[in-house]
Design a protein around this motif. Structure first.
Motif, short mmCIF file in Angstrom:
data_model
loop_
_atom_site.label_atom_id
_atom_site.label_comp_id
_atom_site.label_asym_id
_atom_site.label_seq_id
_atom_site.Cartn_x
_atom_site.Cartn_y
_atom_site.Cartn_z
N THR C 32 -3.63 112.91 13.01
CA THR C 32 -2.58 112.02 12.54
C THR C 32 -2.64 112.43 11.02
N LEU C 171 7.14 110.72 11.95
CA LEU C 171 7.63 109.29 11.87
C LEU C 171 7.90 108.75 10.46
N LEU C 187 1.28 101.37 14.71
CA LEU C 187 0.49 102.62 14.55
C LEU C 187 -0.65 102.89 15.61
N VAL C 199 0.50 113.37 15.12
CA VAL C 199 1.40 112.41 14.46
C VAL C 199 1.55 112.87 13.08
N LEU C 201 3.10 111.08 9.73
CA LEU C 201 3.39 109.63 9.34
C LEU C 201 3.87 109.59 7.70
N CYS C 213 -4.99 107.45 9.02
CA CYS C 213 -4.64 108.96 9.17
C CYS C 213 -5.78 109.50 8.83
#
Lengths: 321, 289, 250
Positions: C32, C171, C187, C199, C201, C213
């Motif tokens: 992430t 996202l 999340l 991902v 973000l 993250c």
């Protein structure tokens, strides 16, 4: 939602179709056949307008050119229904394919004007290509429709044929609307950007919708010359395209079956008022304006809100644009 | 050479007419997002006013302000009802309402003025021809070109260079803010519509000497004006000028080159143009996301 | 580890405005990556470039090892490069279930089906119901989107993206307007859904980004200021002055 799943509705439709066939006279049967044929074309337009938000001002082109194709073919090959009907559907589809290719990447007013231009081109060709289309005079003296050994030239057979076509076309349109393809069409009307982000190809969806609508309009167009015993350039003219949109709005956008109510209402006003006064266009315009002012959801929407909550939940998906 | 010049002037006079009609359509479209298919009715009304005025023996030049006033009055009445309630509705509903109205007006005008083709008796000052490189050219067409130029420039000055134009443009981009400044935006929009209708009327009066006046002309002119506005890219001033030139020249020259299929050829060219430039000739760049 | 997305030297200019300058970084499978930066730093522009809604002036984009410059957005989505939008972009008139099913059908290759509609519809509805249950929205599936709360709409919006089984999920402020607990739940659901999905973000709430993250990239005025583990970014002097400001003070 198919009729087969709702025996009561299916029975009602069957009775509604059978009653006029038993009692109505020659004139009324032909009139009803015309309502059903035009209604079928208007219903196919509803797929574009009501579901896809694609307001086409050229829908008379697939309808009218299919009518010409069927009439011209019948002059040399006879009025075999199994030839005429597929030919009409194929012509409508081909015309719609051309229109679809042109409008793939446009929307709103540009789409309106492009379809209008294409419709006008079709009319210009029909009007000026006299050797084939008869120009302003149109084509007369068509052979009767036939299916195998049966001749379908009397008003009752034509009426039943039109009713059969209307029923089949409505079933097809409903299954289209309920299928993933029809839902994707609603999706690109509501939120085109998100549809792209989900991986849907907007041009492909639009093109498929144009083909389906064109095929249905073409099939309806194929029968039109045989009911009127005539086909003329008015069947391709853009005012018919505009009238189709009027009928659609009078009937109710996005309901499919409303198209038949709309064409019935419009053609009735046109036919009966024009026999009383020369000012029938005035009344048609008034009907038009009053519909938009008083019944923006059309007759179908009006009936629905009369019936109230009953229909509301079930039809939440197919509200018009 | 002279022949080409005459054809170019022919095209220009037609373009000038399309420009004035198209501008009437495009000011309401671009400024108020309102599509008025009854605009052809304003045009035809102007044409009939001019035909009767020229025949009446009154000072001929008053025909144009009279046509403007008649159409503007019709526009003012229509603006109160029902247009005002439709500015915020969808284009489809606007199209339906105004198309229905145009059908009613077409029938009323056929009732009042008859179904025959009425050609105006042009005033002496505008009759006759001028010789351009030894080829005769109707003086009236030069008058149309000049009028189109003058009115076009006036309108541009009005909308682009005056405080009133600034108020109109501000009302479009932020209605709430302009209202907060104490300006009644409803009156601003009403004024724009009246101006648009008046433009339709005056272009009808000018066009009567070229296209005459008859039932059905309203639709023909409306469709051409719509194509002009859309081909130009919906509503920018430069775009409408470009659209009018393209449509005017395409129609004039396709009549020369393909007399039988003139309109089909011209419309095909227009469709091709819109295919190549899906947002018209002069399109404001827009970001999708 | 394999790189799902490789961005190398990407720049984008709008007229006189240099929106992005020489942006380079990679996103690994399963990680992430937080993307932060002040308003106007170019975060959403970068998303538009990655997802194909805009094309870069210079630089290259590779997805799953293959170049994707010039590929239209729909084709990128079909390959598993999925994005969401800053505002919830849903179909308000349709039910929550139908919203997710719209995505599920496209993923299953049934998106444009007419024949064999019933099986395709049922499969997609089943998938939508599973996703709704996973997010504890099971009972709201039959409601029209327009009738759902803002938080629920955000959730369905993300579920639509998840229904596409993305390899890379972009996202764009999925947590805007949500309470802290709601945002964390959303999340967590994304992370739990498929461990291999990468991902990226964007979020304005710094605490959420630092909490959720693995790595963080900081954009400022169209350039990557730094990219690394949260502790490293927190300690980075330029970031402290340019962006974190008050947060960095003890």
């Amino acid at each position: 939602m198919l009729l087969a799943h709702r025996p009561a509705a299916a029975g009602l439709v069957a009775v509604a179709i059978a009653l006029p066939a038993l009692w109505a006279g020659e004139f009324h049967l032909r009139f009803l056949a015309e309502i059903l044929i035009i209604g079928t074309a208007v219903m196919s337009l509803d797929l574009l307008v009501g579901f896809g938000g694609l307001v086409s001002l050229g829908h008379a082109a697939p309808f009218g050119l299919a009518a010409y194709a069927a009439a011209i073919a019948s002059q040399s090959l006879g009025g075999n229904l199994l030839l005429v009907l597929p030919l009409g559907a194929a012509t409508g589809m081909a015309v719609a394919a051309v229109m679809g290719a042109v409008i793939l990447r446009t929307s709103h007013l540009f789409l309106l004007i492009l379809t209008l231009l294409l419709g006008k081109i079709a009319w210009e060709i029909v009007f000026h290509w006299r050797e084939v289309t008869g120009g302003a005079d149109g084509l007369r003296g068509l052979p009767p429709l036939s299916l195998g050994p049966w001749e379908l030239s009397d008003a009752r057979s034509l009426y039943l044929l039109a009713a059969g076509l209307a029923l089949a076309a409505t079933t097809a349109a409903r299954s289209f609307a309920a299928a993933p393809l029809g839902r994707a069409l609603i999706g690109i009307r509501e939120q085109p950007l998100r549809m792209t982000a989900l991986g849907y190809s907007i041009p492909r969806i639009r093109f498929s919708a144009m083909l389906a609508a064109g095929a249905i309009a073409g099939a309806a167009g194929a029968l039109y010359p045989f009911v009127n015993l005539y086909v003329g350039p008015q069947s391709v003219h853009w005012t018919l395209s505009a009238t189709m949109i009027v009928m659609l709005v009078i009937g109710g956008v996005g309901s499919l079956w409303g198209a038949f109510l709309g064409s019935a209402a419009y053609l009735t006003v046109q036919t009966y008022v024009s026999s009383y006064t020369d000012r029938w266009q005035l009344f048609v315009g008034l009907v038009f304006v009053l519909t938009v002012l008083l019944l923006p959801a059309g007759i179908a929407g009006g009936l629905r809100s009369l019936v109230g909550g009953w229909a509301h939940g079930r039809n939440g998906n197919d509200r018009g644009a | 050479m002279g022949y080409a010049l005459v054809q170019i002037l022919n095209a220009l006079s037609f373009s000038a007419l399309l420009l004035l009609t198209g501008l009437g359509l495009s000011v309401v479209l671009s400024l108020m997002n309102f599509i008025n298919l009854a605009h052809g009715s304003f045009y035809l009304l102007g044409s009939y006013v001019a035909v009767y005025w020229f025949a009446s023996g009154a000072p001929w030049w008053l025909a144009f302000p009279m046509a403007f006033a008649a159409a503007a009055l019709a526009g003012a009445l229509l603006e109160r009802f029902p247009f005002r309630g439709f500015y915020a509705r969808t284009h489809l509903m606007q199209v339906l309402l105004t198309y229905g109205l145009s059908v009613i007006f077409a029938d009323l005008m056929r009732w009042g003025f008859g179904a025959q083709i009425l050609s105006p008796e042009l005033p002496e000052a505008l009759q006759g021809v001028v010789f351009l490189l030894d080829i005769p050219f109707p003086l009236y067409r030069l008058f149309i070109i000049a009028a189109g130029l003058v009115l076009g420039v006036l309108l541009w000055l009005l909308l682009d260079r005056t405080l009133w134009g600034a108020v109109v443009r501000a009302s479009v981009s932020d209605r709430g803010m302009v209202e907060a400044l104490g300006i009644d935006t409803r009156r601003v929009f009403a004024a724009v519509l009246v101006l648009s209708a008046g433009l339709g009327g005056i272009s009808g009066a000018l066009g009567a000497g070229m296209l005459a006046a008859y039932p059905g002309l309203d639709e023909e002119v409306l469709v051409l004006a719509l194509i002009t506005v859309v081909a130009g890219g919906l509503g920018t001033f430069r775009g409408t000028v470009a659209g009018a030139l393209v449509v005017g020249f395409a129609l004039t020259f396709s009549k020369l080159w393909f007399p039988e299929f003139a309109n089909a050829a011209a419309f095909s060219a227009m469709a091709a143009l819109l295919l190549l430039r899906p947002n018209g000739l002069v399109a404001p760049r827009q970001r999708q996301v | 580890m394999t790189a799902v997305l490789e961005i190398a030297g990407v720049s984008k200019r709008f007229g006189a405005f240099q929106a992005l300058t020489d942006v380079s970084f990679e996103v690994q499978e399963g990680e992430t990556l937080g993307l932060i930066g002040p308003n106007g730093a170019g975060k959403t522009t970068l998303f538009n470039l990655i997802s194909g809604f805009l094309s870069p002036d210079t630089g290259s984009l590779r997805f799953m090892g293959e170049p994707i410059n010039g590929l239209p957005p729909a084709r990128r989505a079909a390959r598993g490069l999925v994005r969401s939008f800053q505002k919830p972009m849903v179909f308000p008139a349709l039910t929550a279930r139908e919203n997710i099913a719209m995505a599920a059908r496209q993923r299953a290759g049934d998106g444009l089906r007419w024949l064999g509609a019933r099986r395709a519809l049922e499969a997609a509805e089943a998938r939508a119901n599973r996703l709704l249950a996973e997010s504890e929205l099971g009972r709201r599936g039959g409601e029209r989107m327009a009738d759902l709360s803002h938080g629920e709409q955000r959730m369905v919006d993300v579920l639509m993206s998840l229904a596409l089984e993305p390899r890379l999920l972009l996202l764009d402020e999925p947590t805007a307007g949500l309470a802290r607990a709601e945002a964390e739940r959303l999340l967590e659901m994304v992370r739990r859904h498929d461990a291999r999905t990468a991902v990226v973000l964007i979020a304005h709430d710094i605490e959420i980004v630092f909490g959720a993250c693995d790595r963080i990239a900081v954009l400022d005025l169209g350039r990557v200021l730094c990219c690394g583990a949260p502790e490293m970014v927190r300690a980075h002097a330029a970031v402290r002055t340019a962006y974190l400001g008050a947060l960095a003070d003890p």
